[in-house]
Design an enzyme around this catalytic site. Structure first.
Site, mmCIF file in Angstrom:
data_model
loop_
_atom_site.group_PDB
_atom_site.id
_atom_site.type_symbol
_atom_site.label_atom_id
_atom_site.label_comp_id
_atom_site.label_asym_id
_atom_site.label_seq_id
_atom_site.Cartn_x
_atom_site.Cartn_y
_atom_site.Cartn_z
ATOM 1 N N ASN A 101 -56.553 12.627 35.963
ATOM 2 C CA ASN A 101 -56.819 11.290 36.505
ATOM 3 C C ASN A 101 -55.604 10.757 37.268
ATOM 4 O OD1 ASN A 101 -59.204 11.588 35.156
ATOM 5 N ND2 ASN A 101 -58.619 10.307 33.419
ATOM 6 N N ASP A 103 -55.265 7.415 37.835
ATOM 7 C CA ASP A 103 -55.289 5.967 37.631
ATOM 8 C C ASP A 103 -54.116 5.428 36.810
ATOM 9 O OD1 ASP A 103 -55.995 6.685 34.955
ATOM 10 O OD2 ASP A 103 -58.116 6.696 35.502
ATOM 11 N N HIS A 118 -52.694 15.584 39.185
ATOM 12 C CA HIS A 118 -53.106 15.296 40.567
ATOM 13 C C HIS A 118 -52.391 14.088 41.157
ATOM 14 C CE1 HIS A 118 -57.063 17.604 39.522
ATOM 15 N NE2 HIS A 118 -56.064 18.405 39.795
ATOM 16 N N CYS A 129 -40.546 11.465 56.022
ATOM 17 C CA CYS A 129 -39.217 11.320 55.395
ATOM 18 C C CYS A 129 -39.238 11.610 53.898
ATOM 19 C CB CYS A 129 -38.614 9.934 55.672
ATOM 20 S SG CYS A 129 -39.395 8.584 54.755
ATOM 21 N N SER A 219 -63.693 15.805 30.545
ATOM 22 C CA SER A 219 -63.674 16.582 31.784
ATOM 23 C C SER A 219 -64.776 17.629 31.732
ATOM 24 C CB SER A 219 -62.323 17.269 31.978
ATOM 25 O OG SER A 219 -62.383 18.121 33.111
HETATM 26 ZN ZN LIG Z 1 -41.000 7.740 56.213
#
Ligand SMILES: [Zn+2]
Length: 290
Positions: A101, A103, A118, A129, A219
Protein backbone atom coordinates in the site's frame (compact mmCIF):
# COMPACT_ATOMS: atom_id res chain seq x y z
CA UNK A 1 -4.09 -26.11 5.16
CA UNK A 2 -5.96 -25.09 8.31
CA UNK A 3 -8.81 -22.60 8.26
CA UNK A 4 -9.11 -21.39 11.81
CA UNK A 5 -8.45 -18.49 14.11
CA UNK A 6 -6.90 -20.92 16.63
CA UNK A 7 -4.26 -22.01 14.14
CA UNK A 8 -3.57 -18.38 13.24
CA UNK A 9 -3.37 -17.44 16.91
CA UNK A 10 -0.79 -20.07 17.78
CA UNK A 11 1.29 -19.20 14.72
CA UNK A 12 1.40 -15.48 15.60
CA UNK A 13 1.87 -16.12 19.35
CA UNK A 14 5.17 -17.80 18.50
CA UNK A 15 6.57 -14.44 17.31
CA UNK A 16 9.09 -13.76 14.55
CA UNK A 17 6.25 -12.81 12.20
CA UNK A 18 6.74 -10.71 9.07
CA UNK A 19 3.54 -9.13 7.73
CA UNK A 20 2.91 -8.62 4.01
CA UNK A 21 -0.11 -6.35 3.55
CA UNK A 22 -2.16 -5.22 0.58
CA UNK A 23 -5.09 -3.03 -0.41
CA UNK A 24 -7.64 -5.15 1.50
CA UNK A 25 -6.25 -3.84 4.77
CA UNK A 26 -7.02 -0.22 3.82
CA UNK A 27 -10.56 -0.62 2.47
CA UNK A 28 -11.99 -0.01 5.96
CA UNK A 29 -10.11 3.33 5.94
CA UNK A 30 -12.16 4.32 2.88
CA UNK A 31 -9.51 3.50 0.29
CA UNK A 32 -11.09 1.21 -2.31
CA UNK A 33 -9.51 -2.09 -3.29
CA UNK A 34 -10.21 -2.46 -6.98
CA UNK A 35 -9.25 -6.14 -6.96
CA UNK A 36 -11.02 -7.22 -3.77
CA UNK A 37 -14.65 -8.30 -3.32
CA UNK A 38 -15.72 -4.92 -1.92
CA UNK A 39 -13.95 -2.98 -4.62
CA UNK A 40 -15.36 -1.32 -7.68
CA UNK A 41 -13.90 -2.25 -11.03
CA UNK A 42 -11.28 0.21 -12.13
CA UNK A 43 -12.69 2.24 -15.00
CA UNK A 44 -9.47 3.10 -16.73
CA UNK A 45 -6.04 1.55 -17.11
CA UNK A 46 -3.56 2.53 -14.41
CA UNK A 47 -0.88 4.99 -15.46
CA UNK A 48 2.30 3.35 -16.69
CA UNK A 49 5.73 4.82 -16.10
CA UNK A 50 6.29 4.95 -19.86
CA UNK A 51 3.12 6.95 -20.57
CA UNK A 52 3.76 9.24 -17.61
CA UNK A 53 7.28 10.17 -18.69
CA UNK A 54 6.75 10.29 -22.48
CA UNK A 55 3.26 11.69 -22.95
CA UNK A 56 2.60 15.23 -21.62
CA UNK A 57 -1.17 14.78 -22.02
CA UNK A 58 -1.14 11.53 -20.04
CA UNK A 59 0.91 13.28 -17.36
CA UNK A 60 -1.55 16.19 -17.22
CA UNK A 61 -4.42 13.72 -16.93
CA UNK A 62 -2.64 11.89 -14.12
CA UNK A 63 -1.98 15.02 -12.08
CA UNK A 64 -5.48 16.45 -12.62
CA UNK A 65 -7.03 13.21 -11.39
CA UNK A 66 -4.50 12.74 -8.62
CA UNK A 67 -4.92 16.35 -7.44
CA UNK A 68 -8.52 15.46 -6.60
CA UNK A 69 -7.91 11.88 -5.43
CA UNK A 70 -5.22 13.06 -3.03
CA UNK A 71 -7.96 14.66 -0.86
CA UNK A 72 -9.32 11.21 -0.05
CA UNK A 73 -5.92 9.66 0.64
CA UNK A 74 -4.82 12.60 2.80
CA UNK A 75 -8.01 12.32 4.88
CA UNK A 76 -7.75 8.55 5.41
CA UNK A 77 -6.92 7.31 8.90
CA UNK A 78 -5.60 3.94 10.11
CA UNK A 79 -8.34 1.45 10.92
CA UNK A 80 -8.66 -1.24 13.60
CA UNK A 81 -6.66 -3.65 11.41
CA UNK A 82 -3.64 -1.31 11.11
CA UNK A 83 -3.79 -0.61 14.85
CA UNK A 84 -3.89 -4.34 15.68
CA UNK A 85 -0.79 -4.94 13.54
CA UNK A 86 0.98 -2.11 15.39
CA UNK A 87 -0.02 -3.72 18.72
CA UNK A 88 1.44 -7.06 17.65
CA UNK A 89 4.59 -5.26 16.56
CA UNK A 90 4.94 -3.36 19.86
CA UNK A 91 4.45 -6.66 21.69
CA UNK A 92 7.48 -8.00 19.83
CA UNK A 93 5.58 -10.66 17.90
CA UNK A 94 5.76 -8.95 14.50
CA UNK A 95 9.31 -8.12 13.43
CA UNK A 96 8.50 -6.05 10.36
CA UNK A 97 5.72 -5.00 8.01
CA UNK A 98 6.14 -5.11 4.24
CA UNK A 99 3.25 -3.29 2.57
CA UNK A 100 2.14 -2.99 -1.03
CA UNK A 101 0.00 0.00 0.00
CA UNK A 102 1.12 3.55 -0.75
CA UNK A 103 -1.20 5.23 1.77
CA UNK A 104 1.24 5.40 4.72
CA UNK A 105 -1.41 4.05 7.14
CA UNK A 106 0.80 1.41 8.81
CA UNK A 107 3.25 4.11 9.90
CA UNK A 108 0.37 6.38 10.91
CA UNK A 109 -0.89 3.55 13.17
CA UNK A 110 2.52 3.36 14.87
CA UNK A 111 4.06 0.36 13.10
CA UNK A 112 7.85 0.30 12.74
CA UNK A 113 9.77 -0.87 10.85
CA UNK A 114 7.60 -0.71 7.74
CA UNK A 115 8.98 -1.35 4.26
CA UNK A 116 6.79 0.44 1.73
CA UNK A 117 7.37 -1.81 -1.25
CA UNK A 118 5.65 0.46 -3.77
CA UNK A 119 6.60 3.77 -2.17
CA UNK A 120 4.44 6.46 -0.57
CA UNK A 121 1.90 8.72 -2.16
CA UNK A 122 2.65 11.54 0.29
CA UNK A 123 6.14 12.02 -1.15
CA UNK A 124 7.05 13.43 -4.53
CA UNK A 125 10.28 12.89 -6.43
CA UNK A 126 11.86 15.00 -9.19
CA UNK A 127 12.90 12.78 -12.10
CA UNK A 128 15.64 15.30 -13.03
CA UNK A 129 17.31 16.47 -9.79
CA UNK A 130 16.15 13.53 -7.63
CA UNK A 131 14.98 15.71 -4.75
CA UNK A 132 12.21 14.32 -2.57
CA UNK A 133 9.55 16.78 -1.40
CA UNK A 134 6.24 16.47 0.39
CA UNK A 135 2.96 15.97 -1.40
CA UNK A 136 1.41 18.52 0.93
CA UNK A 137 3.79 21.17 -0.44
CA UNK A 138 3.04 20.11 -4.03
CA UNK A 139 -0.68 20.19 -3.27
CA UNK A 140 -0.35 23.81 -2.11
CA UNK A 141 1.57 24.77 -5.28
CA UNK A 142 -0.96 22.96 -7.50
CA UNK A 143 -3.88 24.72 -5.82
CA UNK A 144 -2.14 28.07 -6.41
CA UNK A 145 -1.59 27.21 -10.09
CA UNK A 146 -5.23 26.06 -10.45
CA UNK A 147 -7.32 28.44 -8.33
CA UNK A 148 -10.52 27.83 -10.30
CA UNK A 149 -10.16 24.09 -10.75
CA UNK A 150 -13.34 22.49 -9.52
CA UNK A 151 -14.34 19.08 -10.73
CA UNK A 152 -16.78 16.39 -9.82
CA UNK A 153 -15.13 13.16 -8.79
CA UNK A 154 -16.95 10.03 -9.94
CA UNK A 155 -14.69 7.38 -8.41
CA UNK A 156 -11.36 7.14 -6.65
CA UNK A 157 -8.83 4.34 -7.12
CA UNK A 158 -6.48 3.05 -4.36
CA UNK A 159 -3.52 4.97 -5.74
CA UNK A 160 -5.38 8.26 -5.42
CA UNK A 161 -6.32 8.34 -9.09
CA UNK A 162 -9.88 9.47 -9.92
CA UNK A 163 -12.12 9.38 -12.97
CA UNK A 164 -12.32 12.77 -14.65
CA UNK A 165 -13.80 14.01 -17.99
CA UNK A 166 -11.34 15.15 -20.69
CA UNK A 167 -12.48 18.79 -20.74
CA UNK A 168 -11.67 19.08 -17.04
CA UNK A 169 -8.26 17.48 -17.60
CA UNK A 170 -7.52 20.05 -20.33
CA UNK A 171 -8.11 22.91 -17.88
CA UNK A 172 -5.59 21.60 -15.34
CA UNK A 173 -2.07 23.06 -15.11
CA UNK A 174 0.54 20.70 -13.55
CA UNK A 175 3.62 22.24 -11.91
CA UNK A 176 7.31 21.39 -12.25
CA UNK A 177 9.94 20.80 -9.56
CA UNK A 178 10.17 23.70 -7.12
CA UNK A 179 13.86 22.99 -6.41
CA UNK A 180 15.54 22.69 -9.84
CA UNK A 181 12.72 24.67 -11.46
CA UNK A 182 12.18 22.52 -14.56
CA UNK A 183 12.26 18.87 -13.46
CA UNK A 184 9.39 16.49 -14.04
CA UNK A 185 7.63 15.56 -10.78
CA UNK A 186 6.30 12.11 -10.02
CA UNK A 187 4.71 10.74 -6.86
CA UNK A 188 7.32 8.55 -5.14
CA UNK A 189 5.36 5.39 -5.89
CA UNK A 190 6.17 2.50 -8.19
CA UNK A 191 4.01 2.80 -11.32
CA UNK A 192 2.93 -0.09 -13.49
CA UNK A 193 5.80 -0.82 -15.89
CA UNK A 194 8.32 0.34 -13.31
CA UNK A 195 10.42 -1.91 -11.09
CA UNK A 196 10.75 -1.73 -7.32
CA UNK A 197 14.26 -0.46 -6.37
CA UNK A 198 16.50 -3.61 -6.06
CA UNK A 199 17.80 -2.74 -2.57
CA UNK A 200 14.22 -2.52 -1.30
CA UNK A 201 13.38 -5.93 -2.79
CA UNK A 202 16.57 -7.42 -1.30
CA UNK A 203 15.65 -6.05 2.13
CA UNK A 204 12.20 -7.66 1.89
CA UNK A 205 13.65 -11.03 0.84
CA UNK A 206 16.06 -10.85 3.79
CA UNK A 207 13.18 -10.09 6.19
CA UNK A 208 11.13 -12.99 4.82
CA UNK A 209 14.06 -15.44 4.99
CA UNK A 210 14.71 -14.54 8.63
CA UNK A 211 11.03 -14.80 9.59
CA UNK A 212 9.53 -17.61 11.60
CA UNK A 213 6.23 -17.05 9.79
CA UNK A 214 4.89 -14.87 6.98
CA UNK A 215 1.46 -13.34 7.56
CA UNK A 216 -0.31 -12.01 4.44
CA UNK A 217 -3.07 -9.50 5.18
CA UNK A 218 -5.58 -8.22 2.62
CA UNK A 219 -3.81 -9.08 -0.59
CA UNK A 220 -5.06 -11.25 -3.42
CA UNK A 221 -1.35 -11.66 -4.37
CA UNK A 222 -2.30 -11.01 -7.98
CA UNK A 223 0.94 -9.25 -8.87
CA UNK A 224 4.33 -10.93 -8.67
CA UNK A 225 5.70 -7.89 -6.81
CA UNK A 226 4.14 -9.24 -3.60
CA UNK A 227 3.58 -12.91 -4.50
CA UNK A 228 7.34 -13.55 -4.88
CA UNK A 229 7.78 -13.20 -1.10
CA UNK A 230 5.15 -15.85 -0.47
CA UNK A 231 6.87 -18.14 -2.97
CA UNK A 232 10.24 -17.50 -1.27
CA UNK A 233 8.78 -18.31 2.15
CA UNK A 234 7.32 -21.51 0.73
CA UNK A 235 10.70 -22.53 -0.72
CA UNK A 236 12.41 -21.82 2.63
CA UNK A 237 9.87 -23.93 4.51
CA UNK A 238 8.57 -20.88 6.41
CA UNK A 239 4.87 -21.21 7.33
CA UNK A 240 2.58 -18.81 5.45
CA UNK A 241 -0.73 -17.60 6.91
CA UNK A 242 -3.11 -15.68 4.64
CA UNK A 243 -6.01 -13.55 5.88
CA UNK A 244 -8.01 -12.20 2.96
CA UNK A 245 -11.60 -11.90 1.84
CA UNK A 246 -11.80 -14.10 -1.22
CA UNK A 247 -9.25 -16.45 -2.80
CA UNK A 248 -5.65 -15.43 -3.40
CA UNK A 249 -2.98 -16.58 -5.82
CA UNK A 250 -0.86 -17.60 -2.83
CA UNK A 251 -3.38 -20.03 -1.33
CA UNK A 252 -1.32 -23.01 -2.55
CA UNK A 253 1.51 -21.92 -0.24
CA UNK A 254 -0.66 -21.25 2.81
CA UNK A 255 -0.46 -23.39 5.93
CA UNK A 256 -3.22 -21.30 7.54
CA UNK A 257 -5.96 -19.53 5.60
CA UNK A 258 -8.65 -17.29 7.11
CA UNK A 259 -11.37 -15.58 5.06
CA UNK A 260 -12.65 -12.72 7.25
CA UNK A 261 -12.91 -8.91 7.41
CA UNK A 262 -9.52 -7.68 8.65
CA UNK A 263 -10.95 -4.88 10.82
CA UNK A 264 -12.71 -7.51 12.94
CA UNK A 265 -10.29 -10.41 12.79
CA UNK A 266 -7.03 -8.58 13.55
CA UNK A 267 -8.17 -6.88 16.80
CA UNK A 268 -9.55 -10.27 17.94
CA UNK A 269 -6.22 -11.89 17.08
CA UNK A 270 -4.26 -9.18 18.92
CA UNK A 271 -6.54 -9.58 21.98
CA UNK A 272 -5.89 -13.30 22.01
CA UNK A 273 -2.11 -13.14 21.69
CA UNK A 274 -1.22 -9.83 23.36
CA UNK A 275 -4.17 -9.59 25.70
CA UNK A 276 -6.67 -6.86 26.29
CA UNK A 277 -6.20 -5.37 29.76
CA UNK A 278 -9.59 -3.64 29.58
CA UNK A 279 -11.45 -6.80 28.66
CA UNK A 280 -9.50 -8.94 31.12
CA UNK A 281 -8.45 -11.39 28.42
CA UNK A 282 -5.48 -13.59 29.30
CA UNK A 283 -2.92 -13.27 26.55
CA UNK A 284 -2.04 -16.56 24.96
CA UNK A 285 1.64 -15.55 24.76
CA UNK A 286 1.72 -15.21 28.57
CA UNK A 287 -0.37 -18.32 29.16
CA UNK A 288 1.97 -20.29 26.93
CA UNK A 289 4.99 -18.85 28.71
CA UNK A 290 6.32 -17.26 25.50
ZN1 LIG B 1 14.09 18.97 -9.63
Amino acid sequence: MTESLDALTSLVAGGGVVVLSGAGLSTESGIPDYRGPSGVARRHTPMTFQAFTRDPLARRRYWARSHLGWRLIARAEPNAGHRAVARLQRAGLVDAVITQNVDGLHSAAGSAPVVELHGRLDEVTCLDCGNLTSREELDRRMREANPDFVARVAAVNPDGDVDLPDEQVAAFRPVDCGICGTGMLKPDVVFFGETVPPQRVARCFALVEQARALLVLGSSLTVMSGRRFVIRAGKCGIPVAIVNQGPTRGDGYATVRVDAPLGELLPALADRVVGDADAGVTPLATAAGV
